[in-house]
Motif scaffolding. Structure first.
Motif, PDB file in Angstrom:
ATOM      1  N   ARG A  37       0.807  -1.215   0.000  1.00 41.35           N
ATOM      2  CA  ARG A  37       0.000   0.000   0.000  1.00 41.35           C
ATOM      3  C   ARG A  37       0.845   1.273   0.000  1.00 41.35           C
ATOM      4  O   ARG A  37       0.389   2.327  -0.435  1.00 41.35           O
ATOM      5  N   GLU A 131      -7.719  -4.070  -0.186  1.00 38.95           N
ATOM      6  CA  GLU A 131      -8.928  -3.587   0.480  1.00 38.95           C
ATOM      7  C   GLU A 131      -9.720  -4.711   1.138  1.00 38.95           C
ATOM      8  O   GLU A 131     -10.373  -4.509   2.154  1.00 38.95           O
ATOM      9  N   SER A 132      -9.682  -5.895   0.550  1.00 42.67           N
ATOM     10  CA  SER A 132     -10.402  -7.030   1.124  1.00 42.67           C
ATOM     11  C   SER A 132      -9.819  -8.326   0.591  1.00 42.67           C
ATOM     12  O   SER A 132      -9.195  -8.349  -0.477  1.00 42.67           O
ATOM     13  N   ARG A 146      -6.832  -1.568  -4.365  1.00 40.76           N
ATOM     14  CA  ARG A 146      -6.991  -0.217  -4.891  1.00 40.76           C
ATOM     15  C   ARG A 146      -5.725   0.138  -5.653  1.00 40.76           C
ATOM     16  O   ARG A 146      -4.625   0.104  -5.096  1.00 40.76           O
ATOM     17  N   SER A 152     -10.031  -0.099  -8.903  1.00 41.46           N
ATOM     18  CA  SER A 152      -9.914  -1.366  -8.182  1.00 41.46           C
ATOM     19  C   SER A 152      -9.744  -2.505  -9.165  1.00 41.46           C
ATOM     20  O   SER A 152     -10.211  -2.444 -10.301  1.00 41.46           O
ATOM     21  N   THR A 169      -4.998  -5.932   6.271  1.00 42.77           N
ATOM     22  CA  THR A 169      -6.191  -6.543   5.698  1.00 42.77           C
ATOM     23  C   THR A 169      -6.208  -8.049   5.888  1.00 42.77           C
ATOM     24  O   THR A 169      -7.279  -8.646   6.065  1.00 42.77           O
TER      25      THR A 169
END
Length: 395
Positions: A37, A131-132, A146, A152, A169
């Motif tokens: 990230r 993000e997930s 992201r 995305s 995450t």
């Protein structure tokens, strides 16, 4: 959102855990994508730990990842304890298993691992936040990320390696109740400081003082890490340079042992001593590595070393699993957790050794006397010293 991309392993996080794992998978011919990230500049400049255990150096050397530390790392084999009763040194290279630390700043190791991974043709995506993580009850888990442009995409893999830390995450994707979480707040906080100043002594120094712990750890010829015990919740900006150096001189008893070499404080942050372990460190096709699996206090410099150990074990398991042998992956938690707990036990012991409780109550006075007894035993007992050396350098 597009339909996504497929790979064998999605690695979330480009710290030492994720980068060692990615390099080992790439060397074994396993396709993987590493997402991070933060920016490349951030991860390559982020100052963290710098003490590499003997086993960590062996792992990095074995896999061709040690050129930088071999050229620029400095071997350290002595630590010093300063107390009201005096000071003593332990040459741990002459104790226990006869092993040493290699001091090599973590940001330099990360820089090396990034360069090697990219030179080998690896797919490493910075500024790409996971993000997930979904589909963990299937054989095709998905990491939704992201992208730098704000869009995305989905990354589908056979396996996911969560190397993105305690608050990442990956850990959040594990359902509540699926693992047992062990945690402890040690009730101690450190002001972590980075000074543009040469080291003031050859050894790592631990100062045990009635006003709180202080520590000196070399990093590079021009940069030194210091620690000061501080009240929980302290604002780092309440510690200007003059106050920092005055307190370091006071707690390290510079009037008795010689002045510290000063310089600008370029980093200051408060670290709360906490420990946290998940059991197991796997949920279906998701495997947790490094701080995502277990958080350990910095009192014994074990965090990055545990991450490298776990990355090597997981890499071998993933290679075997992708070839049809799931046995090593099924043993991942059982192989790692005993070593994690041994490191936790030693770290916990170090916290007790270095920090005496404040106050004049019966319990505080009693515990401070026990602390002094432990220090005296460490100073005088060869068996105690051998045990310390084995655990101080080992994993």
């Amino acid at each position: 959102m597009d339909s996504g991309e497929s790979t064998a392993v999605v690695v979330v996080g480009a710290g030492p855990a994720g980068l060692v794992l990615g390099n080992l998978l790439l060397a074994a011919g396993v396709e993987c994508v590493v997402v991070e990230r933060r920016s490349r500049a951030h991860v390559e400049q982020r100052a963290r730990a710098g003490f590499l255990a003997a086993h960590t150096v062996r792992v990095l050397t074995r896999h061709g990842l040690a050129d930088g530390l071999a050229a620029d790392g400095q071997q350290h084999h002595t630590c010093s304890f300063r107390t009201a009763a005096g000071a003593f040194d332990l040459d741990y290279a002459a104790l226990g298993r006869g092993e040493v630390h290699t001091v090599y700043p973590q940001q330099h190791l990360v820089r090396d691992l990034v360069a090697t991974f990219l030179a080998r043709g690896g797919d490493l995506r910075f500024d790409t936040a996971a993000e997930s993580i979904t589909g963990l009850d299937t054989d095709r888990p998905t990491v939704t990320v992201r992208t730098p442009g704000g869009g995305s995409t989905r990354l589908h893999g056979r396996f996911v390696a969560g190397c993105d830390g305690r608050h990442g995450t990956a850990r959040a994707a594990v359902p509540a109740g699926a693992v047992r979480r062990y945690r402890r707040d040690h009730g101690v906080s450190w002001l972590a400081l980075l000074a543009e100043a040469p080291q003031s002594m050859a050894a790592v120094a631990y100062a045990v003082h009635e006003d709180g712990f202080a520590g000196h750890m070399a990093r590079t010829p021009d940069v030194t890490r210091y620690y000061l015990q501080c009240p929980r919740g302290d604002d780092p900006q309440a510690w200007p340079d003059d106050r920092v150096w005055a307190e370091l001189h006071h707690r390290m008893r510079a009037d008795r042992h010689g002045p510290l070499r000063q310089g600008p404080i370029v980093e200051r942050r408060v670290v709360d001593m906490g420990s946290d372990v998940l059991d197991p460190i796997r949920y279906g096709p998701l495997f947790l590595v490094g701080d995502a699996a277990s958080l350990i206090s910095p009192s014994a410099a074990k965090g990055a070393n545990l991450a490298v150990m776990e990355a090597e074990i997981l890499a071998a398991g993933l290679v075997a699993g992708l070839r049809g042998d799931t046995g090593p992956l099924d043993r991942y938690s059982a192989d790692c957790l005993p070593r994690i707990w041994r490191a936790q036990e030693f770290s916990h012991w170090m916290i007790g050794l270095l920090h005496g409780p404040a106050g004049d109550g019966d319990e505080a006075v009693f515990l401070r006397a026990l602390q002094q007894a432990r220090l005296e035993s460490l100073r005088t007992s060869r068996r105690h010293q051998d045990h310390f050396a084995e655990n101080y350098v080992g994993i």
